[in-house]
Design a protein around this motif. Sequence first.
Motif, PDB file in Angstrom:
ATOM      1  N   UNK A  33      12.656  17.638 -32.423  1.00 39.12           N
ATOM      2  CA  UNK A  33      12.360  18.751 -31.518  1.00 39.12           C
ATOM      3  C   UNK A  33      13.552  19.697 -31.418  1.00 39.12           C
ATOM      4  N   UNK A  34      14.754  19.142 -31.310  1.00 34.86           N
ATOM      5  CA  UNK A  34      15.963  19.975 -31.230  1.00 34.86           C
ATOM      6  C   UNK A  34      16.149  20.783 -32.513  1.00 34.86           C
ATOM      7  N   UNK A  35      15.911  20.165 -33.671  1.00 35.92           N
ATOM      8  CA  UNK A  35      16.068  20.892 -34.936  1.00 35.92           C
ATOM      9  C   UNK A  35      15.065  22.033 -35.041  1.00 35.92           C
ATOM     10  N   UNK A  36      13.847  21.803 -34.627  1.00 32.81           N
ATOM     11  CA  UNK A  36      12.835  22.873 -34.668  1.00 32.81           C
ATOM     12  C   UNK A  36      13.257  24.031 -33.776  1.00 32.81           C
ATOM     13  N   UNK A  37      13.707  23.735 -32.588  1.00 35.67           N
ATOM     14  CA  UNK A  37      14.107  24.785 -31.644  1.00 35.67           C
ATOM     15  C   UNK A  37      15.360  25.509 -32.145  1.00 35.67           C
ATOM     16  N   UNK A  43      16.846  31.784 -36.460  1.00 32.77           N
ATOM     17  CA  UNK A  43      16.118  32.771 -37.260  1.00 32.77           C
ATOM     18  C   UNK A  43      15.462  33.837 -36.393  1.00 32.77           C
ATOM     19  N   UNK A  44      15.855  33.887 -35.146  1.00 33.10           N
ATOM     20  CA  UNK A  44      15.379  34.890 -34.190  1.00 33.10           C
ATOM     21  C   UNK A  44      13.857  34.864 -34.005  1.00 33.10           C
ATOM     22  N   UNK A  45      13.306  33.674 -33.965  1.00 37.50           N
ATOM     23  CA  UNK A  45      11.875  33.494 -33.689  1.00 37.50           C
ATOM     24  C   UNK A  45      11.746  32.767 -32.351  1.00 37.50           C
ATOM     25  N   UNK A  46      12.055  33.478 -31.297  1.00 39.83           N
ATOM     26  CA  UNK A  46      12.046  32.905 -29.956  1.00 39.83           C
ATOM     27  C   UNK A  46      10.672  32.347 -29.597  1.00 39.83           C
ATOM     28  N   UNK A  47       9.617  33.007 -30.043  1.00 39.29           N
ATOM     29  CA  UNK A  47       8.260  32.562 -29.716  1.00 39.29           C
ATOM     30  C   UNK A  47       8.010  31.165 -30.277  1.00 39.29           C
ATOM     31  N   UNK A  48       8.485  30.896 -31.505  1.00 37.88           N
ATOM     32  CA  UNK A  48       8.284  29.574 -32.093  1.00 37.88           C
ATOM     33  C   UNK A  48       9.031  28.494 -31.315  1.00 37.88           C
ATOM     34  N   UNK A  49      10.219  28.806 -30.827  1.00 40.51           N
ATOM     35  CA  UNK A  49      10.955  27.859 -29.995  1.00 40.51           C
ATOM     36  C   UNK A  49      10.237  27.555 -28.699  1.00 40.51           C
ATOM     37  N   UNK A  50       9.688  28.603 -28.088  1.00 45.23           N
ATOM     38  CA  UNK A  50       8.934  28.410 -26.841  1.00 45.23           C
ATOM     39  C   UNK A  50       7.660  27.598 -27.107  1.00 45.23           C
TER      40      UNK A  50
END
Length: 166
Positions: A33-37, A43-50
């Motif tokens: 989970x930490x690696x995905x976030x 990569x500036x994909x805040x939506x994917x982290x959320x």
Amino acid sequence: GGLHRGHPWLAAGLLTALLALVGLPPLSGFYGKILIIQEALSNEHLVLGVVALLTGAVTLLAVLRAWAGVFWVFPEGESEADAAAASRPAPASAPCGWHRAVAIALLLLAAGWMSLVPEPLLGLARRAGAGLAEPTAYVRAVLPADPNVLDVAPVPPPKLGSHEKP
């Protein structure tokens, strides 16, 4: 419901394995989970982290609800107070079976090992991801050596958020 009375070790072991699946620290799913976030944010994909965080929260609710329904909730007509007030032991239930206990123990052992030493599996996951991103070696290993059959050219990964048509 109410299986925790007859199978407390199974209930605790399965709850631990399910919480590892959700990604709660310090369990094994936390590192993934930490690696995905981290990758989403770098990569500036805040939506994917959320989305990764929200998926974890929804999974936690589903797992806890399912676990509670099987192990914690008492059958209809029986309340927790009734069970506590009963002086006799819980009715005999079907044995858990050694094969189920061994399966849960192996699962918890693997999850514990992955929690303490995640780097070997993370390296394996990185190599697998690199192989998926560049399939040339796999295609050459599977297809005949005749270069006229198929010419494999590396395909760049798609850019997320790009609205250009190829």
